[in-house]
Design an enzyme around this catalytic site. Structure first.
Site, PDB file in Angstrom:
ATOM      1  N   THR A 159     -56.701 -81.212 -40.302  1.00 39.19           N
ATOM      2  CA  THR A 159     -56.622 -79.623 -40.417  1.00 39.19           C
ATOM      3  C   THR A 159     -55.416 -79.284 -39.774  1.00 39.19           C
ATOM      4  O   THR A 159     -54.699 -80.017 -39.096  1.00 39.19           O
ATOM      5  CB  THR A 159     -57.712 -79.154 -39.447  1.00 39.19           C
ATOM      6  OG1 THR A 159     -57.779 -77.638 -39.426  1.00 39.19           O
ATOM      7  CG2 THR A 159     -57.725 -79.399 -37.866  1.00 39.19           C
TER       8      THR A 159
ATOM      9  N   ASN B 225     -55.266 -76.235 -38.307  1.00 36.34           N
ATOM     10  CA  ASN B 225     -56.038 -75.270 -37.248  1.00 36.34           C
ATOM     11  C   ASN B 225     -56.407 -75.980 -36.051  1.00 36.34           C
ATOM     12  O   ASN B 225     -57.444 -76.658 -35.965  1.00 36.34           O
ATOM     13  CB  ASN B 225     -57.314 -74.486 -37.895  1.00 36.34           C
ATOM     14  CG  ASN B 225     -57.664 -73.572 -36.929  1.00 36.34           C
ATOM     15  OD1 ASN B 225     -57.382 -73.363 -35.772  1.00 36.34           O
ATOM     16  ND2 ASN B 225     -58.509 -72.458 -37.508  1.00 36.34           N
TER      17      ASN B 225
ATOM     18  N   GLU C 260     -57.091 -80.494 -52.923  1.00 40.19           N
ATOM     19  CA  GLU C 260     -58.188 -79.585 -52.899  1.00 40.19           C
ATOM     20  C   GLU C 260     -58.685 -79.203 -54.254  1.00 40.19           C
ATOM     21  O   GLU C 260     -58.102 -78.426 -55.026  1.00 40.19           O
ATOM     22  CB  GLU C 260     -58.071 -78.132 -52.139  1.00 40.19           C
ATOM     23  CG  GLU C 260     -58.126 -78.345 -50.559  1.00 40.19           C
ATOM     24  CD  GLU C 260     -58.237 -77.067 -49.850  1.00 40.19           C
ATOM     25  OE1 GLU C 260     -59.075 -76.378 -50.394  1.00 40.19           O
ATOM     26  OE2 GLU C 260     -57.595 -76.922 -48.831  1.00 40.19           O
TER      27      GLU C 260
ATOM     28  N   ASP D 102     -64.909 -78.445 -45.089  1.00 42.43           N
ATOM     29  CA  ASP D 102     -64.475 -77.313 -46.013  1.00 42.43           C
ATOM     30  C   ASP D 102     -65.790 -76.253 -45.811  1.00 42.43           C
ATOM     31  O   ASP D 102     -66.882 -76.537 -45.536  1.00 42.43           O
ATOM     32  CB  ASP D 102     -64.727 -77.827 -47.447  1.00 42.43           C
ATOM     33  CG  ASP D 102     -63.984 -76.838 -48.372  1.00 42.43           C
ATOM     34  OD1 ASP D 102     -62.818 -76.157 -48.111  1.00 42.43           O
ATOM     35  OD2 ASP D 102     -64.778 -76.470 -49.522  1.00 42.43           O
TER      36      ASP D 102
ATOM     37  N   PHE E 285     -60.861 -65.522 -36.276  1.00 43.61           N
ATOM     38  CA  PHE E 285     -59.932 -65.525 -37.381  1.00 43.61           C
ATOM     39  C   PHE E 285     -60.599 -65.543 -38.630  1.00 43.61           C
ATOM     40  O   PHE E 285     -61.868 -65.439 -38.724  1.00 43.61           O
ATOM     41  CB  PHE E 285     -58.988 -66.766 -37.488  1.00 43.61           C
ATOM     42  CG  PHE E 285     -59.749 -68.004 -37.386  1.00 43.61           C
ATOM     43  CD1 PHE E 285     -60.384 -68.683 -38.596  1.00 43.61           C
ATOM     44  CD2 PHE E 285     -60.108 -68.775 -36.144  1.00 43.61           C
ATOM     45  CE1 PHE E 285     -61.064 -69.687 -38.602  1.00 43.61           C
ATOM     46  CE2 PHE E 285     -61.103 -69.981 -36.258  1.00 43.61           C
ATOM     47  CZ  PHE E 285     -61.398 -70.334 -37.403  1.00 43.61           C
ATOM     48  N   GLY E 286     -59.840 -65.156 -39.646  1.00 51.14           N
ATOM     49  CA  GLY E 286     -60.573 -65.061 -40.952  1.00 51.14           C
ATOM     50  C   GLY E 286     -61.650 -63.930 -41.212  1.00 51.14           C
ATOM     51  O   GLY E 286     -61.158 -63.059 -40.684  1.00 51.14           O
ATOM     52  N   TYR E 287     -62.830 -64.434 -41.633  1.00 49.72           N
ATOM     53  CA  TYR E 287     -63.580 -63.334 -41.841  1.00 49.72           C
ATOM     54  C   TYR E 287     -64.442 -62.877 -40.633  1.00 49.72           C
ATOM     55  O   TYR E 287     -65.482 -62.010 -40.680  1.00 49.72           O
ATOM     56  CB  TYR E 287     -64.678 -63.776 -42.952  1.00 49.72           C
ATOM     57  CG  TYR E 287     -64.147 -63.767 -44.176  1.00 49.72           C
ATOM     58  CD1 TYR E 287     -64.397 -62.807 -45.556  1.00 49.72           C
ATOM     59  CD2 TYR E 287     -63.378 -64.910 -44.714  1.00 49.72           C
ATOM     60  CE1 TYR E 287     -63.855 -63.158 -46.591  1.00 49.72           C
ATOM     61  CE2 TYR E 287     -62.894 -65.147 -45.766  1.00 49.72           C
ATOM     62  CZ  TYR E 287     -63.187 -64.248 -46.776  1.00 49.72           C
ATOM     63  OH  TYR E 287     -62.448 -64.320 -48.034  1.00 49.72           O
ATOM     64  N   ASP E 288     -64.152 -63.493 -39.438  1.00 45.15           N
ATOM     65  CA  ASP E 288     -64.844 -62.970 -38.273  1.00 45.15           C
ATOM     66  C   ASP E 288     -65.197 -61.726 -38.097  1.00 45.15           C
ATOM     67  O   ASP E 288     -66.232 -61.228 -37.539  1.00 45.15           O
ATOM     68  CB  ASP E 288     -64.086 -63.976 -37.088  1.00 45.15           C
ATOM     69  CG  ASP E 288     -64.369 -65.390 -37.065  1.00 45.15           C
ATOM     70  OD1 ASP E 288     -64.896 -65.806 -37.846  1.00 45.15           O
ATOM     71  OD2 ASP E 288     -63.714 -65.849 -36.092  1.00 45.15           O
TER      72      ASP E 288
ATOM     73  N   ARG F 182     -69.836 -74.129 -38.448  1.00 46.74           N
ATOM     74  CA  ARG F 182     -68.990 -75.149 -37.884  1.00 46.74           C
ATOM     75  C   ARG F 182     -69.536 -76.012 -36.733  1.00 46.74           C
ATOM     76  O   ARG F 182     -69.853 -77.465 -36.977  1.00 46.74           O
ATOM     77  CB  ARG F 182     -67.479 -74.920 -37.876  1.00 46.74           C
ATOM     78  CG  ARG F 182     -66.655 -76.183 -37.450  1.00 46.74           C
ATOM     79  CD  ARG F 182     -65.327 -75.813 -37.617  1.00 46.74           C
ATOM     80  NE  ARG F 182     -64.962 -75.524 -38.968  1.00 46.74           N
ATOM     81  CZ  ARG F 182     -64.426 -74.200 -39.149  1.00 46.74           C
ATOM     82  NH1 ARG F 182     -64.706 -73.342 -38.220  1.00 46.74           N
ATOM     83  NH2 ARG F 182     -64.023 -73.956 -40.456  1.00 46.74           N
TER      84      ARG F 182
END
Length: 209
Positions: A6, A8, A33, A62, A168-171, A195
């Site tokens: 990753t 991240n 990917e 993923d 982060f992201g869609y949080d 996750r």
């Protein structure tokens, strides 16, 4: 040493909460990917490729956001949708379609583990001999002989207007039991996240590996 593939570092810190100290480290490797309608073949292909590169046990994940009212979109294309549409637009689309009902959705994470050795079959997690892993093999995968074990985690919720400053992201737009991921502290989010649930399954199995 287990290498978590990753870019991240936050994912590695999350994994460390489920695994023994010092047993996992980050590997920044840009694996291929592939395009696929589900997450399993993408993660499995990445794990095989990363293992060939690193030569030691690897863990690839993923993840995707699957919106009920959009037939599972964005799913495997979650990151692309974030980059092109933005999380607020995706949330608005889901809420427009669902109105007046809640915009129900689920976050799914698939972890793929590969260390070059075979696995004993079990119902969950999945190994190469089971249906989901069979779908993870494609004709262009030169490493398809490498067994991969898959671990899935899912958390259901709904999409809302952005709230919260963490994560982060869609949080900020994903609400679970009344609280968005961005409103939760890291410990609470990790305990309920897709996750985290996948890592819990993996850690239980990996401890006996």
């Amino acid at each position: 040493m287990l290498r978590y593939v990753t870019t991240n570092a936050g994912k590695v810190r999350e994994a460390e909460e489920y695994l023994s100290d010092g047993s996992v480290s980050q590997l920044d490797f840009d694996y291929t990917e592939i395009q696929a309608p589900t997450l399993e073949p993408i993660a499995a292909r990445g794990a095989r490729e990363a293992y060939r590169h690193a030569g030691e046990p690897v863990l690839v994940d993923d993840a995707g956001l699957f919106v009920d009212g959009l037939d599972g979109f964005p799913g495997p294309y979650t990151a692309y949708a974030e980059e092109t549409l933005g999380i607020e637009r995706v949330s608005a689309l889901a809420r427009d379609v669902a109105d007046p009902e809640p915009a129900r959705a689920a976050f799914q994470c698939v972890l793929a583990y590969c260390d070059g050795d075979p696995f004993d079959a079990s119902p969950d997690p999945i190994d190469r001999g089971d249906r989901s892993a069979a779908a993870a093999v494609d004709e262009e995968d030169s490493d398809a002989d490498l067994p991969v074990k898959l671990f899935e985690g899912v958390v259901r919720g709904r999409l809302v207007e952005p709230r919260g400053d963490a994560g982060f992201g869609y949080d900020p737009v994903f609400e679970h039991e009344g609280t968005t991921f961005a409103e939760m502290g890291p410990a609470k989010k990790n305990a309920v996240s897709h996750r985290g649930r996948a890592l819990g399954k993996f850690a239980e199995w990996y401890a006996q590996r």
